[in-house]
Motif scaffolding. Structure first.
Motif, short mmCIF file in Angstrom:
data_model
loop_
_atom_site.label_atom_id
_atom_site.label_comp_id
_atom_site.label_asym_id
_atom_site.label_seq_id
_atom_site.Cartn_x
_atom_site.Cartn_y
_atom_site.Cartn_z
N GLY A 145 -4.95 67.41 61.24
CA GLY A 145 -4.40 66.17 60.70
C GLY A 145 -4.77 65.98 59.29
N ALA A 146 -5.56 66.72 58.91
CA ALA A 146 -5.81 66.82 57.23
C ALA A 146 -5.05 67.67 56.61
CB ALA A 146 -7.24 67.49 57.15
N VAL A 147 -4.38 68.83 57.12
CA VAL A 147 -3.40 69.67 56.54
C VAL A 147 -2.09 68.72 56.27
CG1 VAL A 147 -2.29 71.72 56.89
CG2 VAL A 147 -4.41 71.69 57.32
N LEU A 148 -1.79 68.12 57.48
CA LEU A 148 -0.58 67.35 57.45
C LEU A 148 -0.77 66.22 56.51
CD1 LEU A 148 2.14 67.01 58.78
CD2 LEU A 148 0.92 65.42 60.60
N ALA A 149 -1.77 65.58 56.53
CA ALA A 149 -1.93 64.36 55.59
C ALA A 149 -1.80 64.74 54.21
CB ALA A 149 -3.33 63.63 55.69
N LEU A 152 1.96 65.75 53.57
CA LEU A 152 2.90 64.66 53.40
C LEU A 152 2.63 64.05 52.05
CD1 LEU A 152 2.88 63.51 57.17
CD2 LEU A 152 4.60 64.64 55.77
N ALA A 153 1.35 64.09 51.48
CA ALA A 153 1.25 63.38 50.29
C ALA A 153 1.67 64.29 49.23
CB ALA A 153 -0.30 63.06 49.98
N GLY A 154 2.34 65.25 49.35
CA GLY A 154 2.76 66.25 48.27
C GLY A 154 1.72 67.33 47.74
N HIS A 155 0.67 67.36 48.43
CA HIS A 155 -0.59 68.14 47.97
C HIS A 155 -0.54 69.63 48.75
CE1 HIS A 155 -1.90 64.84 45.68
NE2 HIS A 155 -2.28 63.99 46.64
N PHE A 156 0.80 70.40 48.52
CA PHE A 156 0.93 71.56 49.14
C PHE A 156 -0.37 72.66 49.20
CE2 PHE A 156 5.09 69.73 47.98
CZ PHE A 156 5.34 68.94 49.14
#
Length: 256
Positions: A145-149, A152-156
């Motif tokens: 969930g943290a990786v996905l969040a 999605l916020a653009g913090h790749f």
């Protein structure tokens, strides 16, 4: 006052509350006692402890924060269950300095393993607090969930860092000390001698959906709750859940 019964609050707690309530009901039937002894380690201000007490059970909350325990006392009094809720200051590491071993029908360990030095010890202590037949409710932050969040916020870069980091942290500014996969949590529960009865993904969608959409679209909260409930049990969604919930049960004959 926020509790698992309220619709908006239940977006974060509904899945856990439903599983927990069902587990407690099964323990009531198995023991023949209407009131169970429940231990809530790291229970804070009583988000789960007070609703559990409302069901008629006796709840002991262990938390290191005096402020949280003060809030617990106030919340329990407002809910009319002060006689069934007891707060004691302590932590998972020194659990048996403040509570007894083998004394509880159910133990809640929610939001604790992320912060302890030794998660395996934390789970072992929680299990050691159970009676020979009992149930453990374990809730912890999910890695996926943290990786996905972050992605999605653009913090790749941070998303990749969380994937690579042994504790699942996306950087030095990450407020969460540790995150887990479903496999890690079930392994901890099984290594402590319990049988894994269920695994659920919690907040699979709730943290990703814009709050304004949920608050303004008619029926959105109920629809999202139904979606969360439907996805929670599917292993495919465990990998992207913000939190993971594992229900462990004692195996009769394996504990002294």
């Amino acid at each position: 006052m926020s509790d698992p019964m309220r619709p908006r609050a239940s977006l974060r707690t509904a899945v856990v509350w439903e599983v927990l309530q069902d587990a407690l009901d099964r323990r009531v039937k198995a023991t023949g006692r209407e009131s169970l002894d429940v231990l809530d380690t790291g229970g804070g201000s009583g988000k789960f402890a007070v609703p559990v007490a409302r069901l008629g059970h006796r709840v002991t909350v262990v938390d290191p924060s005096p402020n949280a325990l003060f809030a617990l006392e106030r919340r329990a009094a407002e809910a009319g269950v002060a006689d069934r809720v007891r707060g004691v200051q302590g932590d998972a590491h020194g659990l048996f300095d403040v509570v007894e071993r083998d004394g509880y029908d159910a133990v809640l360990c929610h939001g604790v393993l992320e912060y302890v030095d030794d998660p395996a010890e934390g789970v072992r202590n929680a299990v050691a607090a159970l009676r020979s037949e009992g149930v453990l409710s374990l809730l912890a932050a999910g890695l996926g969930g943290a990786v996905l969040a972050r992605a999605l916020a653009g913090h790749f870069t941070e998303a990749k860092q969380a994937l690579d980091d042994p504790n699942g942290r996306w950087g030095t500014g990450d407020p969460m000390p540790r995150r887990f996969t479903a496999e890690q949590l079930t392994g901890l529960v099984e290594d402590a001698g319990l049988r894994v009865a269920a695994v659920h993904g919690v907040r699979v969608f709730a943290d990703l959906v814009p709050g304004v959409l949920v608050d303004t679209e008619p029926g959105a909260v109920d629809a999202l709750l139904r979606l969360e409930a439907a996805a929670a049990e599917l292993p495919a969604f465990h990998a992207v859940a913000t939190q993971l919930h594992v229900l462990g049960e004692t195996q009769v004959g394996t504990r002294g």
